[in-house]
Structures are given as structure tokens and as C-alpha cells.
Design a protein around this motif. Structure first.
Motif, PDB file in Angstrom:
ATOM      1  N   VAL A  47      -1.850  -1.794   1.505  1.00 21.82           N
ATOM      2  CA  VAL A  47      -1.891  -2.437   2.829  1.00 21.82           C
ATOM      3  C   VAL A  47      -3.006  -1.816   3.642  1.00 21.82           C
ATOM      4  N   ALA A  48      -3.488  -2.549   4.609  1.00 23.44           N
ATOM      5  CA  ALA A  48      -4.583  -2.069   5.450  1.00 23.44           C
ATOM      6  C   ALA A  48      -4.079  -1.069   6.478  1.00 23.44           C
ATOM      7  N   LEU A  49      -4.952  -0.120   6.854  1.00 23.82           N
ATOM      8  CA  LEU A  49      -4.630   0.813   7.931  1.00 23.82           C
ATOM      9  C   LEU A  49      -4.727   0.098   9.276  1.00 23.82           C
ATOM     10  N   GLN A  50      -3.949   0.579  10.233  1.00 24.98           N
ATOM     11  CA  GLN A  50      -4.004   0.018  11.577  1.00 24.98           C
ATOM     12  C   GLN A  50      -3.805   1.138  12.586  1.00 24.98           C
ATOM     13  N   ASP A  51      -4.073   0.851  13.842  1.00 25.86           N
ATOM     14  CA  ASP A  51      -3.948   1.878  14.883  1.00 25.86           C
ATOM     15  C   ASP A  51      -2.482   2.212  15.138  1.00 25.86           C
ATOM     16  N   TYR A  52      -2.196   3.508  15.284  1.00 27.13           N
ATOM     17  CA  TYR A  52      -0.847   3.956  15.621  1.00 27.13           C
ATOM     18  C   TYR A  52      -0.588   3.719  17.109  1.00 27.13           C
ATOM     19  N   THR A  55       3.871   3.974  21.924  1.00 28.95           N
ATOM     20  CA  THR A  55       5.031   3.462  22.633  1.00 28.95           C
ATOM     21  C   THR A  55       5.608   2.272  21.872  1.00 28.95           C
ATOM     22  N   GLY A  56       6.870   1.946  22.229  1.00 29.64           N
ATOM     23  CA  GLY A  56       7.491   0.767  21.664  1.00 29.64           C
ATOM     24  C   GLY A  56       8.039   0.978  20.261  1.00 29.64           C
ATOM     25  N   ASN A  57       8.550  -0.115  19.697  1.00 30.56           N
ATOM     26  CA  ASN A  57       9.067  -0.081  18.333  1.00 30.56           C
ATOM     27  C   ASN A  57       7.932  -0.319  17.334  1.00 30.56           C
ATOM     28  N   ASP A  58       8.208  -0.055  16.082  1.00 29.15           N
ATOM     29  CA  ASP A  58       7.214  -0.257  15.012  1.00 29.15           C
ATOM     30  C   ASP A  58       5.878   0.390  15.358  1.00 29.15           C
ATOM     31  N   ARG A  59       5.913   1.676  15.751  1.00 30.29           N
ATOM     32  CA  ARG A  59       4.702   2.367  16.158  1.00 30.29           C
ATOM     33  C   ARG A  59       3.686   2.485  15.022  1.00 30.29           C
ATOM     34  N   TYR A  60       4.199   2.441  13.803  1.00 33.63           N
ATOM     35  CA  TYR A  60       3.289   2.495  12.648  1.00 33.63           C
ATOM     36  C   TYR A  60       2.758   1.107  12.278  1.00 33.63           C
ATOM     37  N   GLY A  61       3.254   0.094  12.986  1.00 30.89           N
ATOM     38  CA  GLY A  61       2.890  -1.277  12.667  1.00 30.89           C
ATOM     39  C   GLY A  61       4.030  -1.993  11.981  1.00 30.89           C
ATOM     40  N   THR A  62       3.949  -3.301  11.885  1.00 32.80           N
ATOM     41  CA  THR A  62       4.986  -4.082  11.224  1.00 32.80           C
ATOM     42  C   THR A  62       4.941  -3.829   9.720  1.00 32.80           C
ATOM     43  N   PRO A  63       6.059  -3.385   9.144  1.00 34.31           N
ATOM     44  CA  PRO A  63       6.049  -3.084   7.701  1.00 34.31           C
ATOM     45  C   PRO A  63       5.742  -4.329   6.865  1.00 34.31           C
ATOM     46  N   ALA A  64       4.876  -4.169   5.929  1.00 36.57           N
ATOM     47  CA  ALA A  64       4.563  -5.258   4.998  1.00 36.57           C
ATOM     48  C   ALA A  64       5.233  -4.941   3.666  1.00 36.57           C
ATOM     49  N   GLU A  65       5.992  -5.873   3.167  1.00 36.53           N
ATOM     50  CA  GLU A  65       6.704  -5.664   1.913  1.00 36.53           C
ATOM     51  C   GLU A  65       5.717  -5.722   0.725  1.00 36.53           C
ATOM     52  N   LEU A  66       5.709  -4.652  -0.072  1.00 33.31           N
ATOM     53  CA  LEU A  66       4.841  -4.627  -1.244  1.00 33.31           C
ATOM     54  C   LEU A  66       5.511  -5.384  -2.383  1.00 33.31           C
ATOM     55  N   GLU A  67       4.855  -6.387  -2.872  1.00 32.99           N
ATOM     56  CA  GLU A  67       5.376  -7.168  -3.993  1.00 32.99           C
ATOM     57  C   GLU A  67       4.432  -6.985  -5.181  1.00 32.99           C
ATOM     58  N   ASN A  68       4.870  -6.143  -6.097  1.00 33.84           N
ATOM     59  CA  ASN A  68       3.995  -5.853  -7.232  1.00 33.84           C
ATOM     60  C   ASN A  68       3.863  -7.061  -8.158  1.00 33.84           C
ATOM     61  N   THR A  69       2.708  -7.142  -8.806  1.00 37.92           N
ATOM     62  CA  THR A  69       2.426  -8.219  -9.746  1.00 37.92           C
ATOM     63  C   THR A  69       2.727  -7.743 -11.155  1.00 37.92           C
ATOM     64  N   LYS A  70       3.481  -8.527 -11.883  1.00 40.08           N
ATOM     65  CA  LYS A  70       3.862  -8.157 -13.240  1.00 40.08           C
ATOM     66  C   LYS A  70       3.223  -9.121 -14.226  1.00 40.08           C
ATOM     67  N   GLN A  71       2.527  -8.561 -15.210  1.00 32.19           N
ATOM     68  CA  GLN A  71       1.950  -9.363 -16.273  1.00 32.19           C
ATOM     69  C   GLN A  71       2.646  -9.023 -17.580  1.00 32.19           C
ATOM     70  N   GLU A  72       2.998 -10.041 -18.326  1.00 32.31           N
ATOM     71  CA  GLU A  72       3.555  -9.831 -19.652  1.00 32.31           C
ATOM     72  C   GLU A  72       2.496 -10.240 -20.672  1.00 32.31           C
ATOM     73  N   LEU A  73       2.060  -9.282 -21.470  1.00 30.03           N
ATOM     74  CA  LEU A  73       0.954  -9.482 -22.402  1.00 30.03           C
ATOM     75  C   LEU A  73       1.447  -9.296 -23.829  1.00 30.03           C
ATOM     76  N   THR A  74       1.048 -10.190 -24.698  1.00 26.34           N
ATOM     77  CA  THR A  74       1.510 -10.158 -26.088  1.00 26.34           C
ATOM     78  C   THR A  74       0.427  -9.602 -27.002  1.00 26.34           C
ATOM     79  N   LEU A  75       0.812  -8.646 -27.829  1.00 28.89           N
ATOM     80  CA  LEU A  75      -0.108  -8.065 -28.794  1.00 28.89           C
ATOM     81  C   LEU A  75      -0.402  -9.091 -29.888  1.00 28.89           C
ATOM     82  N   ASN A  76      -1.687  -9.327 -30.136  1.00 28.65           N
ATOM     83  CA  ASN A  76      -2.079 -10.327 -31.122  1.00 28.65           C
ATOM     84  C   ASN A  76      -2.573  -9.736 -32.433  1.00 28.65           C
ATOM     85  N   MET A  77      -2.918  -8.461 -32.438  1.00 26.75           N
ATOM     86  CA  MET A  77      -3.449  -7.840 -33.640  1.00 26.75           C
ATOM     87  C   MET A  77      -2.307  -7.226 -34.451  1.00 26.75           C
TER      88      MET A  77
END
Length: 365
Positions: A47-52, A55-77
Motif C-alpha cells: 500500500v502507498a504511504l500517506q501523511d500521519y 487528530t481524529g480516528n484512523d490517524r494512520y489512514g483508512t486501512p486497505a485490505e491486502l488481497e494476495n494473488t494466488k497462481q496455480e501453476l502446473t509442472l509440465n516437464m
């Protein structure tokens, strides 16, 4: 009686791969086996850095949910080998053909080199840049490659340079390289091979490199290379043999991750050349074609073997997307039905562009 050496010598065999394989530093093992021939590879975003905010809530910024990408690869050799050692030959050669020693030689001299060649071919085919333009000096070409992978945010440490012997010899004669550093002087005077522009250097015979390729710059984060040693067996006195029957089977593959392909750069300054011979095939009207001067692993790694009824060879990088794809070779040969006497030319294509070409072949059917 069969002895399964996969379990008995698994650690030893695995160590041979780590020590013997030239490409070990340029690949990673960031995968999980989820089946006999399938691996999962995960890519976790950032995620990108942002200014801290003080004051207020979410001082670190609005949390962004990390959704990892999964690849399924088949061995051909899925590769295998089999050989026997007759007991009489074993005794006559003073036991120099011991089955265990023969198996070790098979791994070191046949299995490991094929995996190295295949990985290099995969890196070439999946490279973010395949440069076919000549800009000047040999050292300048390497610096250009280093700059390109740096612009793709490749870490400075862990880069590897695979260079063909002929190109490396020319590099050592390049005045810019000679003047570049004490390391270059040490390399020239002592014959040692160390680092160039912060990259570990592996000088390889031309047979290891993809057809026509001068060098490849790569980082391990870009290529995942699962190797699954399935079975190595030594059968003592199997039916029909007084001696030993040695059999082996290995699954392996290599995958360049699309998001990280910019960390691989390949250089090709001239079109590669190979030879194809023609002879009568197994049936009337068929011709058997045999490849010479080209490793089958290159085709299996993603380069396409194509042909056309022409006596004019393509030039490096020319468009041959309309050429016809040839069958996958098996043991270096394949059969096709083409009229006897037809003159054809074969080529290796990547994304429809020519990277190697054969001499003209007169079909014998």
C-alpha cells in the motif's frame, strides 16, 4: 527386488541440485505443492504511504485490505530415464559401473544440465526485455541491462549475469571494461570470475544459453522453479536381466512471474543458427526431421519451432507469426507429412518474432 533411492538418498540428491545447478542463484522456491504436479505461488501487494494525522480516528489512514494473488501453476516437464548394467560387464570393468555411481553421474551430467538449460530458456522467453539492438561496446551492453532491471525496481543485491563464453571473451577485450575497475583487472590477470556491476557472473557454454542469446541478467524474485524428485529406483536381478536396472523420473518446471518479469533482461545481437535433417518417416508420405545444434529444452520452455516453404531465412526479430508451428520434438526429432522434394526453412519464434533459423531443408518423404 526394487530399492527406492528417492527416500534413501533424497537429501543427497537434493544437495547435488543445489551445488551442481548453475541457475540456482537466479530462481526461488517461493511455492507450495498442492498436488503431484501443481504448485501455488502467492503475490502479496503493498500500500502507498500517506501523511500521519495527529487528530481524529484512523490517524494512520483508512486501512486497505491486502488481497494476495494466488497462481496455480502446473509442472509440465515429466522426464525419465532407464538403463541396465549387466553383471558380467560389472565384473569385467572392476565394478566401475556400480549402479549407485552410475545414478549419480546420470543426475550430474544429464538431469541437472537439462534443468539449467530449461530454466535459462524460460527466463529468456519470459524476460521483460529481449534486446536485439546493438549500441556499441560489450561492457556498455551490460550496463544498459543493469539500468533496465534497476528501472523495474529490481533489488541491487542478488542479481545474476549469465553470459555466453564467446561474449565474455569479447567483453574482456573491451577497453571500457578493462578500465572500469580493479575487479576487471583482477579477472583478466588471474582468470577469476567474480562480479560485474554488482552482479554475480556465470560464464556458460553456448549450448546452455537459449539460441543466439549473448547474456541474461536475472534476479531470483522473478522466477520460481519447483523441482520434484519423484523416484529413482535400482532393481537388482529384475526379470530378464542378470544385473541391475536403474530407472528415474523427475518433475520440474520454471515460471517467470508476470508482475516481476522486468527483473529479467536478455541480450541477443545476432540470429541463432541450427540445422534440421530430413529422412523417410515411419509411414508412406511422412518425413522424419531431426534437430541438430539446438536443445529440445528451448522449445519445451516456450520458444515455438515453426517452418515455411521458403529458401529465404528470416532476420533477427522479423515477423514470422504466419509460419506454421511444427510438432513438439521427442528425443530431438518429429514427423510431418510434407511433399517429397519441398524446400523448407525452420525457425525459432518468440511472440511471433524470429530468434533463430535453420539452413534450407529438402524434404525426403
Amino acid at each position: 527386488m526394487a530399492i527406492n533411492y528417492a527416500s534413501k538418498y533424497a537429501g543427497i540428491v537434493d544437495e547435488k541440485f543445489k551445488l551442481g545447478a548453475m541457475t540456482g542463484q537466479a530462481v526461488n522456491s517461493d511455492y507450495d505443492f498442492i498436488g503431484a504436479k501443481t504448485v501455488s505461488v502467492y503475490e502479496v501487494p503493498t500500500v502507498a504511504l500517506q501523511d500521519y494525522k495527529r487528530t481524529g480516528n484512523d490517524r494512520y489512514g483508512t486501512p486497505a485490505e491486502l488481497e494476495n494473488t494466488k497462481q496455480e501453476l502446473t509442472l509440465n516437464m515429466d522426464r525419465s530415464f532407464s538403463f541396465s548394467i549387466d553383471r558380467g560387464n560389472y565384473e569385467d570393468t572392476q565394478m566401475s559401473n556400480a549402479a549407485g555411481q552410475a545414478l549419480n553421474r546420470q543426475i550430474e551430467e544429464v538431469v541437472i544440465p537439462e534443468i539449467d538449460k530449461y530454466r535459462l530458456a524460460k527466463m529468456f522467453a519470459g524476460a521483460g526485455t529481449i534486446d536485439t539492438e546493438t549500441i556499441g561496446g560489450y561492457y556498455e551492453e551490460i550496463l544498459k541491462a543493469s539500468e533496465a532491471v534497476s528501472e523495474a525496481n529490481t533489488p541491487l543485491t542478488g542479481r545474476v549475469l549469465f553470459v555466453k563464453t564467446a561474449f565474455f571473451n569479447k567483453l574482456k577485450l573491451d577497453s571500457a571494461f578493462i578500465k572500469a575497475s580493479d575487479a576487471a583487472q583482477d579477472m583478466l590477470m588471474k582468470g577469476s570470475i567474480g562480479m560485474i556491476d554488482g552482479m554475480n557472473v556465470f560464464v556458460l557454454p553456448s549450448a546452455y544459453m537459449p539460441m543466439g542469446c549473448d547474456f541474461i541478467v536475472a534476479h531470483a524474485k522473478a522466477t520460481t522453479a519447483p523441482t520434484k524428485l519423484a523416484e529413482y529406483k535400482i532393481h537388482k536381478d529384475p526379470p530378464g536381466i542378470n544385473g541391475w536396472l536403474v530407472e528415474g523420473r523427475v518433475y520440474f518446471d520454471a515460471f517467470v512471474l508476470n508482475a516481476k518479469k522486468g527483473s529479467i533482461y536478455a541480450k541477443q545481437s545476432a540470429i541463432g543458427s541450427f540445422k534440421v535433417t530430413s529422412a523417410k518417416g515411419s509411414a508412406s508420405g511422412k518425413s522424419r526431421f531431426t534437430l541438430q545444434g539446438i536443445d529440445e529444452a528451448v522449445i519445451r520452455a516456450g520458444m515455438k519451432l515453426v517452418y515455411k516453404a521458403t529458401e529465404t531465412a528470416p532476420t533477427l526479430g522479423s515477423d514470422i507469426s504466419a509460419w506454421t508451428e511444427a510438432p513438439m520434438p521427442n528425443g530431438g526429432s518429429f514427423e510431418m507429412e510434407i511433399a517429397n522434394g519441398t524446400k523448407i526453412t525452420f525457425a525459432l519464434a518468440h511472440e511471433g518474432k524470429a530468434h533463430a533459423a535453420s539452413e534450407v531443408v529438402t524434404v525426403i518423404a
